[in-house]
Design an enzyme around this catalytic site. Structure first.
Site, mmCIF file in Angstrom:
data_model
loop_
_atom_site.group_PDB
_atom_site.id
_atom_site.type_symbol
_atom_site.label_atom_id
_atom_site.label_comp_id
_atom_site.label_asym_id
_atom_site.label_seq_id
_atom_site.Cartn_x
_atom_site.Cartn_y
_atom_site.Cartn_z
ATOM 1 N N HIS A 120 45.685 51.413 27.609
ATOM 2 C CA HIS A 120 44.740 52.454 28.017
ATOM 3 C C HIS A 120 43.941 52.988 26.848
ATOM 4 C CE1 HIS A 120 47.646 52.259 31.270
ATOM 5 N NE2 HIS A 120 46.631 52.573 32.042
ATOM 6 N N CYS A 172 50.283 47.063 30.477
ATOM 7 C CA CYS A 172 49.627 47.055 31.795
ATOM 8 C C CYS A 172 48.505 46.021 31.761
ATOM 9 C CB CYS A 172 49.105 48.454 32.122
ATOM 10 S SG CYS A 172 48.754 48.693 33.874
#
Ligand code: GLN
Ligand code: ZN
Length: 761
Positions: A698, A730
């Site tokens: 992120h 992720c």
């Protein structure tokens, strides 16, 4: 007299205008005054819209550049040391560094941890406090926005995140009693309230959703003292609770020295009697009757009956409101021109929900005739939904009804499967892989967009997508990854993509809901029994496998995540919908296997967020949610490897349920919390293989090889190294190729370092 109000409004704009402005600011394309100008326009538009629905009070301070919990921390002057010396007020750059690990100057910081807001898919930034934490009112945002709203001639109700909820959500590197901070924290809250009073504000809404959780007594009993101290002679406090029942805290909450109380009667209608038994009539009671968490139209007759029942027993002032902030629903149903004509009238988005409040108020105050034709229109829609055959699919219901007891079990245990998978896959130790998506470049978006608009033929679209997949495969081969993925270029979103292809589910054109920061999703609307008319992913993944000799990992979104990230039916238990989704996915998994895909990942990033807020209900949820996952995963041969992925899941407390999913490999988020997550594995001997995310995707920062190596060594102290996989935390869809190449090259290098140090040892 009945009043209506709102607890909070979506802030990004119906066309995500704030998202685009923020991203331009981050890229240095606009300056702060320009950003502030766009933000003010959006706020004012939303205030006008809310005022247009006839609300008596309009929330101020529910707007945010990133997250309202972060805003609260910053307003209280709580900025962790690593972001540099605290300035007064905290600047926008510091704010974005805390949120994203980076501001416009590009320097890298470790961002604040992000986690899910109660049981929603909204993520907040976790406040960080220390035992010697100081607090000081910083910035004037809330006061400015309140003044802005007053200048438009509207009646503001500033919204504050309550001190106990803020503190409860805060984390600390040191173990201490956070309640000890109240003495220093409350004066700042008192100062804020005092200043708002000075601005002529009549009501302040203070959100304390922790009241619907299981709280230790020290915490629940702190409420009395806190609200006693926050009382202010001039301004009235509406204490807002939502997302569930007050339960054991109901009598306490009713007796708090505040002027009003808001309760959620959608999620927790059962608490009404108890509240009425304890609530004094000199206070205001706000009834959350309109669902702020889902998109179904309110059954106004039943809401009216509820209000009538309340009025018989409660003689004080009543307010009507959505159950919680409308942050969790899209802005305006009217924008959905292409939505199914039968289903559309069953729905209400933020704007329509506020209108429902006005209809209710009119019906109560002036009689039902005065609320026509809106009332009849609503009745017709409710009846149409109740009687519609569209909701039912006999074949699906029969299949769910006849599921065998062991439908959710793999053929053999993990040890046997692992051996067969090793023979088939021949992977090195510390195998490297990714979580599925690769950068969604402007080019990819353009292809999808043009195809959706009918500007590209299916054949051209397929060809262009195949080119993207091939490119992604080549990149991964060059990087030297061990298990490849196709990159998910065809997916706009991991849930919406499946929503578009399943029967019983609708997707919207503008139904954006904020997930974190500028990231939005359009949750599908599950309105009927779910089934899969045709394979959904096989063509792309099989193509990807045909392009490489390395094992290809097929990507699916799991049943529990599809459920939790959709607007779901409220006319059957969630578990029933979960099993239907699980069966559709089970068929997809088997089709992938038949197409020669050796590894299939079934993502469940939302598995934990579906946990009920009260621990007493966890076991039931984990039971059906786990079964749904296993139904989708267990139709394959032993040699087919099943992965699952979870992110931002603090799952220390549900570790046995996670192990019970029996995925051969699980990849999880750990990097923002510095592998704290893995503490769970000290006491619990996790049986299967695991890939703790080694860097934070992120953030745009590139992870260094040494850092990855040391994180994995840290992991190796808790989990036996043969079980470890190496992967980011992720999917990479929000990143740029330049960043991804460098980051993954360092990650692959780290795996090599570990392999060679393992042979040396
Ligand atoms: N496979 C998905 C991706 O890589 C998983 C995303 C997620 O967990 N949120 O994007
Ligand atoms: Zn994830």
């Amino acid at each position: 007299m009945i009043k209506t109000h709102n607890l909070g409004f979506p802030r990004l704009g119906e066309n995500r205008e704030l998202k685009f402005a923020l991203e331009r600011y981050w890229r240095g394309e606009i300056d702060q005054p320009a950003l502030d100008g766009i933000a003010a326009e959006i706020r004012q538009r939303h205030w006008r819209l809310q005022a247009g629905s006839g609300l008596d009070f309009i929330p101020a301070g529910d707007f945010s550049y990133y997250d309202q919990v972060l805003d609260t921390s910053v307003m209280l002057g709580v900025v962790p040391e690593r972001f540099g010396p605290a300035t007064q007020p905290v600047g926008l750059d510091t704010y974005f560094r805390m949120a994203r690990g980076r501001a416009t100057d590009g320097q890298a910081y470790r961002a604040c941890e992000m986690t899910k807001w109660f049981d929603t898919n909204y993520h907040y930034l976790v406040p960080e406090v220390e035992p010697n934490q100081e607090f000081a009112l910083s910035g004037t945002r809330l006061f400015d926005e309140t003044r802005e709203l007053q200048a438009l001639g509207y009646n503001p109700k500033p919204v504050l995140l309550g001190p106990l909820t803020w503190l409860w959500l805060a984390k600390s590197a040191t173990d201490f009693n956070k309640l000890d901070l109240l003495d220093r924290l409350l004066p700042v809250y008192a100062e804020i309230i005092q200043r708002l009073a000075g601005q002529g504000v009549e009501w302040i809404q203070i959100d304390e959703p922790v009241l619907v959780l299981d709280l230790p007594v020290t915490w629940s009993s702190a409420f009395e003292t806190v609200y006693h101290r926050l009382q202010n002679g001039t301004v009235k406090i509406l204490l807002a609770t939502y997302f569930g029942e007050l339960n054991a805290h109901a009598s306490l909450t009713c007796k708090l020295p505040v002027a009003g109380l808001h309760i959620d009667l959608v999620r927790a209608s059962g608490q009404l009697t108890h509240v009425l038994d304890n609530f004094a009539s000199h206070k205001v009671l706000s009834l959350g009757l309109v669902d702020g968490r889902n998109v179904w139209r309110t059954d106004l007759d039943s809401a009216l009956a509820t209000v009538a029942g309340v009025q018989e027993r409660f003689k004080g002032e009543l307010w009507l409101a959505p159950s919680c902030s409308l942050l969790h629903v899209p802005v305006d149903l009217e924008l959905e021109a292409a939505l199914d004509k039968t289903v559309k009238p069953w729905l209400a988005f933020a704007r329509q929900k506020l209108t429902e409040l006005e209809v209710l108020r009119r019906a109560i105050e002036e009689g039902t005739a005065a609320a026509e034709p809106a009332l009849s229109e609503s009745r017709t829609a409710i009846r149409s939904r109740r009687e519609s055959g569209l909701r039912h699919n006999q074949a699906v219901q029969a299949r769910v009804a006849s599921l065998s007891e062991d439908i959710d079990r793999r053929q053999s245990g993990f040890a046997v499967r692992r051996q067969q998978q090793q023979i088939r896959l021949k992977l090195p130790s510390y195998p490297t892989t990714t979580i599925g998506s690769f950068p969604q470049t402007p080019e990819i978006r353009k292809v999808r967009h043009e195809f959706k608009q009918g500007l590209l033929s299916e054949q051209d679209y397929n060809q262009l997508m195949e080119q993207q997949i091939e490119h992604c495969v080549r990149e991964q081969e060059e990087l030297g990854l061990d298990v490849l993925v196709h990159g998910e270029p065809e997916r706009n979103d991991m849930v919406e993509y499946f929503g578009e292809q399943l029967d019983g589910v609708l997707t919207t054109a503008h139904g954006w809901v904020q997930s974190y920061g500028t990231r939005c999703v359009k949750p599908p609307i599950i309105y009927g029994d779910v089934s899969r008319p045709a394979p959904m992913t096989v063509r792309w993944i099989a193509y990807a496998q045909s392009q490489t000799g390395k094992p290809m990992k097929g990507m699916l979104t799991g049943p529990v995540t599809l459920l939790n990230w959709s607007f779901v039916r409220d006319d059957q238990p969630r578990s029933a919908t979960a099993y239907q989704l699980a069966l559709a996915l089970r068929d997809e998994v088997r089709d992938l296997e038949a197409a020669g895909i050796p590894i299939i990942q079934i993502d469940e990033p939302a598995f934990r967020e579906g946990l009920p807020l009260r621990q007493a209900q966890w076991a039931e949820y984990l039971d059906w949610a786990g079964r749904a996952f296993r139904i989708s995963a267990s139709g394959v041969q032993d040699a087919t490897q099943i992965h699952t992925h979870m992110c931002y899941a603090e799952f220390n407390d549900i570790i046995d349920a996670i192990a019970g999913l029996d995925a051969d490999v699980i990849t999880i988020e750990t990097s923002r919390s510095n592998m704290e997550l893995l503490d769970a594995f000290i006491d619990f001997d996790y049986p299967n293989d695991i890939g703790p995310g080694v860097y934070d995707i992120h953030s745009p920062n590139i992870p260094m090889t040494e850092d990855i190596v040391s994180l994995l060594k840290l992991a190796g102290e808790r989990i036996s190294p043969e079980k470890l996989w190496v992967n980011p935390d992720c999917g990479l869809k929000t990143r740029q190729w330049g960043e991804v190449r460098k980051a993954l090259a360092n990650m692959v290098e780290a795996a090599k370092v570990l392999r060679s140090s393992a042979t040396e040892a």
